[in-house]
Design a protein around this motif. Structure first.
Motif, PDB file in Angstrom:
ATOM      1  N   VAL A  94       0.972  -1.284   0.025  1.00  0.00           N
ATOM      2  CA  VAL A  94       0.018   0.179   0.028  1.00  0.00           C
ATOM      3  C   VAL A  94       0.888   1.087  -0.122  1.00  0.00           C
ATOM      4  N   ALA A  95       0.443   2.325  -0.626  1.00  0.00           N
ATOM      5  CA  ALA A  95       1.141   3.742  -0.768  1.00  0.00           C
ATOM      6  C   ALA A  95       0.161   4.661  -0.895  1.00  0.00           C
ATOM      7  N   GLY A  96       0.687   5.845  -0.558  1.00  0.00           N
ATOM      8  CA  GLY A  96      -0.246   6.992  -0.811  1.00  0.00           C
ATOM      9  C   GLY A  96       0.074   8.215   0.006  1.00  0.00           C
ATOM     10  N   ALA A  97      -0.497   9.285  -0.338  1.00  0.00           N
ATOM     11  CA  ALA A  97      -0.574  10.479   0.281  1.00  0.00           C
ATOM     12  C   ALA A  97      -0.971  10.433   1.897  1.00  0.00           C
ATOM     13  N   TRP A  98      -1.696   9.342   2.281  1.00  0.00           N
ATOM     14  CA  TRP A  98      -2.095   9.363   3.510  1.00  0.00           C
ATOM     15  C   TRP A  98      -1.072   8.735   4.305  1.00  0.00           C
ATOM     16  N   SER A  99       0.217   8.166   3.999  1.00  0.00           N
ATOM     17  CA  SER A  99       1.123   7.519   4.977  1.00  0.00           C
ATOM     18  C   SER A  99       2.068   8.521   5.168  1.00  0.00           C
ATOM     19  N   HIS A 100       3.178   8.938   4.613  1.00  0.00           N
ATOM     20  CA  HIS A 100       4.201   9.566   5.221  1.00  0.00           C
ATOM     21  C   HIS A 100       4.224  11.080   4.690  1.00  0.00           C
ATOM     22  N   GLY A 101       3.418  11.641   4.220  1.00  0.00           N
ATOM     23  CA  GLY A 101       3.577  13.173   3.754  1.00  0.00           C
ATOM     24  C   GLY A 101       2.858  13.225   2.492  1.00  0.00           C
ATOM     25  N   VAL A 102       2.207  14.394   2.348  1.00  0.00           N
ATOM     26  CA  VAL A 102       1.180  14.915   1.468  1.00  0.00           C
ATOM     27  C   VAL A 102       1.773  15.304  -0.190  1.00  0.00           C
ATOM     28  N   GLY A 103       2.996  15.847   0.176  1.00  0.00           N
ATOM     29  CA  GLY A 103       3.790  16.419  -1.190  1.00  0.00           C
ATOM     30  C   GLY A 103       4.174  15.424  -1.952  1.00  0.00           C
ATOM     31  N   VAL A 104       4.414  15.779  -3.334  1.00  0.00           N
ATOM     32  CA  VAL A 104       4.781  14.700  -4.475  1.00  0.00           C
ATOM     33  C   VAL A 104       6.147  13.905  -3.907  1.00  0.00           C
ATOM     34  N   PRO A 105       7.029  14.729  -3.459  1.00  0.00           N
ATOM     35  CA  PRO A 105       8.495  13.866  -3.051  1.00  0.00           C
ATOM     36  C   PRO A 105       8.069  12.734  -2.102  1.00  0.00           C
ATOM     37  N   ALA A 106       7.276  12.809  -0.956  1.00  0.00           N
ATOM     38  CA  ALA A 106       6.901  12.059  -0.153  1.00  0.00           C
ATOM     39  C   ALA A 106       6.110  10.787  -0.817  1.00  0.00           C
ATOM     40  N   CYS A 107       5.051  11.279  -1.688  1.00  0.00           N
ATOM     41  CA  CYS A 107       4.255   9.941  -2.572  1.00  0.00           C
ATOM     42  C   CYS A 107       5.251   9.436  -3.557  1.00  0.00           C
ATOM     43  N   VAL A 108       6.401  10.013  -4.018  1.00  0.00           N
ATOM     44  CA  VAL A 108       7.486   9.123  -4.878  1.00  0.00           C
ATOM     45  C   VAL A 108       7.907   8.186  -4.052  1.00  0.00           C
ATOM     46  N   ALA A 109       8.407   8.698  -2.876  1.00  0.00           N
ATOM     47  CA  ALA A 109       9.183   7.735  -1.823  1.00  0.00           C
ATOM     48  C   ALA A 109       8.180   6.691  -1.488  1.00  0.00           C
ATOM     49  N   SER A 110       6.904   6.910  -1.072  1.00  0.00           N
ATOM     50  CA  SER A 110       5.828   6.005  -0.718  1.00  0.00           C
ATOM     51  C   SER A 110       5.662   4.904  -1.895  1.00  0.00           C
ATOM     52  N   ALA A 111       5.654   5.424  -3.235  1.00  0.00           N
ATOM     53  CA  ALA A 111       5.708   4.503  -4.011  1.00  0.00           C
ATOM     54  C   ALA A 111       6.893   3.771  -4.256  1.00  0.00           C
ATOM     55  N   THR A 112       7.911   4.053  -4.346  1.00  0.00           N
ATOM     56  CA  THR A 112       9.173   3.400  -4.305  1.00  0.00           C
ATOM     57  C   THR A 112       9.190   2.394  -3.532  1.00  0.00           C
ATOM     58  N   ARG A 113       8.731   2.546  -1.977  1.00  0.00           N
ATOM     59  CA  ARG A 113       8.723   1.409  -1.070  1.00  0.00           C
ATOM     60  C   ARG A 113       7.835   0.328  -1.441  1.00  0.00           C
ATOM     61  N   ALA A 114       6.730   0.691  -1.851  1.00  0.00           N
ATOM     62  CA  ALA A 114       5.642  -0.249  -2.197  1.00  0.00           C
ATOM     63  C   ALA A 114       6.152  -1.187  -3.432  1.00  0.00           C
ATOM     64  N   ALA A 115       6.787  -0.619  -4.325  1.00  0.00           N
ATOM     65  CA  ALA A 115       7.110  -1.152  -5.499  1.00  0.00           C
ATOM     66  C   ALA A 115       8.107  -2.401  -5.168  1.00  0.00           C
ATOM     67  N   ALA A 116       9.220  -1.926  -4.349  1.00  0.00           N
ATOM     68  CA  ALA A 116      10.300  -2.669  -4.021  1.00  0.00           C
ATOM     69  C   ALA A 116       9.697  -4.101  -3.317  1.00  0.00           C
ATOM     70  N   HIS A 117       8.857  -3.789  -2.350  1.00  0.00           N
ATOM     71  CA  HIS A 117       8.207  -4.755  -1.585  1.00  0.00           C
ATOM     72  C   HIS A 117       7.530  -5.857  -2.618  1.00  0.00           C
ATOM     73  N   VAL A 118       6.644  -5.471  -3.405  1.00  0.00           N
ATOM     74  CA  VAL A 118       6.026  -6.523  -4.219  1.00  0.00           C
ATOM     75  C   VAL A 118       6.953  -7.079  -5.206  1.00  0.00           C
ATOM     76  N   CYS A 119       7.777  -6.211  -5.726  1.00  0.00           N
ATOM     77  CA  CYS A 119       8.715  -6.955  -6.581  1.00  0.00           C
ATOM     78  C   CYS A 119       9.515  -8.274  -6.053  1.00  0.00           C
ATOM     79  N   GLU A 120       9.755  -8.154  -4.789  1.00  0.00           N
ATOM     80  CA  GLU A 120      10.517  -9.280  -4.010  1.00  0.00           C
ATOM     81  C   GLU A 120       9.860 -10.598  -4.357  1.00  0.00           C
ATOM     82  N   VAL A 121       8.233 -10.422  -4.508  1.00  0.00           N
ATOM     83  CA  VAL A 121       7.642 -11.421  -4.541  1.00  0.00           C
ATOM     84  C   VAL A 121       7.270 -11.889  -6.123  1.00  0.00           C
ATOM     85  N   ALA A 122       7.355 -10.939  -6.814  1.00  0.00           N
ATOM     86  CA  ALA A 122       7.024 -11.073  -8.218  1.00  0.00           C
ATOM     87  C   ALA A 122       8.119 -11.572  -8.911  1.00  0.00           C
ATOM     88  N   ARG A 123       9.475 -11.388  -8.500  1.00  0.00           N
ATOM     89  CA  ARG A 123      10.582 -11.963  -9.398  1.00  0.00           C
ATOM     90  C   ARG A 123      10.631 -13.397  -9.424  1.00  0.00           C
TER      91      ARG A 123
END
Length: 453
Positions: free
Chosen positions: A424-453
């Motif tokens: 899960v990721a989004g502006a509701w988590s660790h900051g509403v600004g675009v940089p925080a959303c980019v960081a949130s998305a990056t963490r979420a993608a890394a998490h699911v990619c560990e399973v998808a590989r």
């Protein structure tokens, strides 16, 4: 581990979802089947660029914090560094008591460290309250959380809240000091209080950021659409628009995303109420915590006015909440951004609406423009007739970081952490600004990619 090309669903096509999809693409390569599912009829979420007076102008988020690296680094990856621009360096003013005041210096989200920074903006009785803070009894329980209003209003009074703090919180969260918690919105202040600051003034002084030599903000010359378009092109995903995901059902291998189909892994990059609805049956603990995160709505009225219009020499005006106006802020875009100052017309934006007040959303476009122009005349003394206008409504556009917000986020993340193939990721988590959303998305993608590989 998935068999064959992994099938990835990213639910939510805002900036968080787009970055998550892009990160998945770069991690899993060209064979991955990535589907972005978006409930609205467009990608980009609260990032939207419109054409007004023959050029682009953002009518959602317009800037990002310059000291954070996420957006410039992402732009470099996408090959659009030439789009990076910085503001002209002008400061906003505050409209209060029927006149414009300079933005107070040396404050933390409008909270003063000294009484002198508030002089001229508040009355003498309020200045004395701020001065008395250093010798008044003060108690703070480490680890606790209260609203900004409870903390600051109790020490410095209502005028500081309504004339300094609320205007800034309105710009960041479309909220009020009553609806925003100290610990999530002002982490450095909470840390200073936890460390034993003897009073609020001392805590604010300790929490103030070190002045940066570089620009405070950045933006994109072509508007945020340049970033959105680059992400869409680089991700090369299947896009399903106008489709609201209703539930997520675990299957023997992967997930059933209703009504779209089966996927190996899923990233939910949606607002908190949607997250709660989707996870209600699958991860109820996360759903319950997400249900407690409320949203604020707002409206942006963008205007093009005659090129000889002499706006105040500021980046804009923040409006005190006790000023009696409908508008909460004006951005003088052609003053704020040098790349917009070269146009033959003057561009500006009016912002209306705060948490708990959805009234502006119910007005017609014509009524919203009339209200914005009327308040602009009150603030500047100028009678302006716009050449063109664009009205953008943002219903539920920004989450409110209320007291206890970090605990709610921790509960959501803990409940989802051990669920295979889900992030899960989004502006509701660790900051509403675009940089925080980019960081949130990056963490979420890394998490699911560990399973998808």
């Amino acid at each position: 581990m998935t068999a064959g090309a992994p099938r990835v669903a990213v639910v939510g096509g805002g900036i968080t979802g787009l970055v998550a999809a892009y990160r998945v693409r770069t991690a899993l390569g060209p064979d991955a089947q990535i589907t972005i599912v978006e409930a609205s009829d467009r990608l980009g979420g609260t990032l939207r660029t419109v054409d007004i007076a023959g050029g682009p102008l953002d009518v959602g988020a317009e800037a990002f914090i310059g000291r954070r690296p996420e957006v410039p680094e992402l732009m470099a990856e996408l090959g659009i560094t030439d789009q990076l621009v910085h503001p002209a360096g002008k400061r906003p003013s505050i409209y209060s008591g029927g006149e414009l005041h300079p933005m107070p210096a040396g404050t933390l989200m409008g909270i003063p460290a000294t009484a002198s920074s508030m002089r001229g903006l508040v009355e003498e009785s309020t200045l004395r309250r701020i001065e008395d803070d250093a010798t008044s009894a003060f108690k703070w329980t480490p680890g606790s959380d209260v609203s900004v209003a409870e903390l600051v209003g109790g020490r410095f009074g209502e005028q500081v809240l309504r004339r300094s703090v609320d205007p800034l919180l309105g710009g960041v969260y479309s909220g009020l000091s009553d609806s925003i918690g100290v610990r999530a919105a002002l982490p450095t202040l909470a840390a200073a209080l936890d460390s034993g600051a003897p009073n609020l003034s001392a805590a604010v002084a300790a929490a103030l950021p070190t002045p940066s030599a570089g620009p405070v903000f950045g933006a994109l010359r072509g508007g945020y659409s340049a970033l959105v378009d680059a992400l869409i092109a680089a991700t090369d995903s299947i896009t399903v628009l106008g489709t609201r995901v209703s539930s997520l059902i675990g299957e023997r291998r992967g997930w059933r995303v209703d009504p779209v189909g089966h996927f190996d892994v899923v990233i939910l990059a949606v607002p908190a109420p949607s997250l709660s609805a989707i996870l209600a049956d699958t991860v109820p603990d996360a759903a319950d915590a997400a249900a407690d995160i409320e949203l604020a709505s707002s409206v942006v009225v963008a205007m093009s006015v005659p090129g000889d219009t002499e706006l105040p020499d500021n980046s804009g005006v923040l409006v005190a909440t006790d000023a009696g106006l409908s508008a909460k802020a004006f951005t003088f875009s052609s003053r704020k951004w040098t790349h917009l100052a070269t146009r033959d017309t003057v561009l500006l934006r009016a912002s209306l609406g705060r948490f708990g007040d959805d009234g502006p959303l119910d007005l017609t476009d014509e009524q919203l423009v009339e209200s914005a122009v009327r308040d602009l005349a009150t603030v500047t003394g100028l009678e302006i007739r716009p050449n063109s206008t664009v009205v953008q409504r943002w219903r539920g556009g920004l989450p409110q970081y209320a007291p206890g917000h970090l605990d709610r986020v921790a509960d959501i993340e803990a409940a989802v952490r051990d669920v295979p193939g889900l992030a899960v990721a989004g502006a509701w988590s660790h900051g509403v600004g675009v940089p925080a959303c980019v960081a949130s998305a990056t963490r979420a993608a890394a998490h699911v990619c560990e399973v998808a590989r």
